[in-house]
Design a protein around this motif. Structure first.
Motif, PDB file in Angstrom:
ATOM      1  N   ASN A 140       2.197   5.121 -21.181  1.00 40.85           N
ATOM      2  CA  ASN A 140       4.056   3.935 -21.277  1.00 40.85           C
ATOM      3  C   ASN A 140       4.337   4.347 -19.810  1.00 40.85           C
ATOM      4  N   THR A 141       4.182   4.424 -18.323  1.00 38.07           N
ATOM      5  CA  THR A 141       3.896   4.330 -17.566  1.00 38.07           C
ATOM      6  C   THR A 141       4.421   3.061 -16.828  1.00 38.07           C
ATOM      7  N   ASP A 142       4.593   3.026 -16.157  1.00 39.21           N
ATOM      8  CA  ASP A 142       4.808   1.460 -15.847  1.00 39.21           C
ATOM      9  C   ASP A 142       3.507   1.177 -14.677  1.00 39.21           C
ATOM     10  N   GLY A 143       2.383   0.766 -14.346  1.00 40.45           N
ATOM     11  CA  GLY A 143       1.943   0.700 -13.247  1.00 40.45           C
ATOM     12  C   GLY A 143       0.260   0.923 -13.758  1.00 40.45           C
ATOM     13  N   THR A 144       0.754   2.182 -14.036  1.00 41.11           N
ATOM     14  CA  THR A 144      -1.078   2.894 -14.326  1.00 41.11           C
ATOM     15  C   THR A 144      -1.969   2.498 -15.074  1.00 41.11           C
ATOM     16  N   ALA A 145      -2.048   1.432 -15.760  1.00 42.53           N
ATOM     17  CA  ALA A 145      -3.472   0.616 -16.447  1.00 42.53           C
ATOM     18  C   ALA A 145      -4.075   0.080 -15.398  1.00 42.53           C
ATOM     19  N   SER A 146      -3.255  -0.918 -13.669  1.00 45.69           N
ATOM     20  CA  SER A 146      -3.537  -1.469 -13.063  1.00 45.69           C
ATOM     21  C   SER A 146      -3.768  -0.677 -11.563  1.00 45.69           C
ATOM     22  N   ALA A 147      -3.080   0.490 -11.673  1.00 47.67           N
ATOM     23  CA  ALA A 147      -3.012   0.679 -10.696  1.00 47.67           C
ATOM     24  C   ALA A 147      -4.475   1.222  -9.775  1.00 47.67           C
ATOM     25  N   LEU A 150       0.786  -1.203   0.385  1.00 48.86           N
ATOM     26  CA  LEU A 150      -0.539   0.160   0.114  1.00 48.86           C
ATOM     27  C   LEU A 150       0.912   1.488  -0.720  1.00 48.86           C
ATOM     28  N   ARG A 151       1.653   1.548   0.574  1.00 48.99           N
ATOM     29  CA  ARG A 151       3.036   2.925   0.899  1.00 48.99           C
ATOM     30  C   ARG A 151       3.159   2.722  -0.289  1.00 48.99           C
ATOM     31  N   THR A 152       4.172   1.948  -1.182  1.00 44.34           N
ATOM     32  CA  THR A 152       4.529   1.301  -2.184  1.00 44.34           C
ATOM     33  C   THR A 152       3.428   2.694  -3.417  1.00 44.34           C
TER      34      THR A 152
END
Length: 167
Positions: A69-76, A43-45
């Protein structure tokens, strides 16, 4: 009751008080552990990632292509919802839900990828005005989102400190 009776019943009462105290302590600690939930590091990350993503609007507007193109934004947003479901602290949940709402709003105001337009065309002024409006909304939403992220991190820190004190 005589002194002999006191001496006879004191160990039993002490054992009872210690047992009840231990049970109350276990219940209290369990309550704090459930409020904090598992995966507090995850959660902190994720909250640190949201803070970084919200800060992207400071220098220039964020386009759909940049965010994709930024990693992780699609499933954030889905990861945040999964982590919310594992918490029981109402204040932390409220802050996390607001972070999710701000992220959804932020995603709605992303600029489309820049189409090729000649500066002298009549559409250029409209395009620039729309771009400026979207950037203003992005900055407003990202500022509110960063404030909620900071509030959520503060609450998470307080819960962790309480959990360490109780242990």
């Amino acid at each position: 009751m005589t002194a002999a009776d006191w001496i006879k019943f004191t160990p039993g009462w002490l054992a009872f008080v210690i047992s009840v105290g231990t049970l109350v302590h276990k219940w209290w600690r369990g309550r704090h552990v459930r409020a904090l939930g598992p995966d507090s590091d995850a959660l902190r990350t994720l909250l640190a990632d949201f803070r970084t993503w919200f800060a992207m609007t400071l220098d220039e507007p964020v386009t759909q292509t940049q965010l994709q193109n930024t990693d992780g934004t699609a499933s954030a947003h889905q990861r945040l919802n999964d982590l919310i479901g594992r918490r029981s602290d109402k204040e932390l949940i409220k802050h996390l839900e607001r972070v999710g709402e701000h992220w959804a709003q932020f995603s709605a105001y992303l600029m489309p990828g820049s189409p090729y337009m000649q500066p002298g065309t009549s559409q250029r002024a409209e395009w620039e005005a729309e771009r400026e409006r979207l950037w203003d909304e992005q900055r407003r939403i990202s500022e509110e989102g960063r404030n909620e992220v900071e509030a959520a991190l503060g609450r998470l820190n307080r819960l962790e400190r309480k959990n360490l004190k109780v242990s």
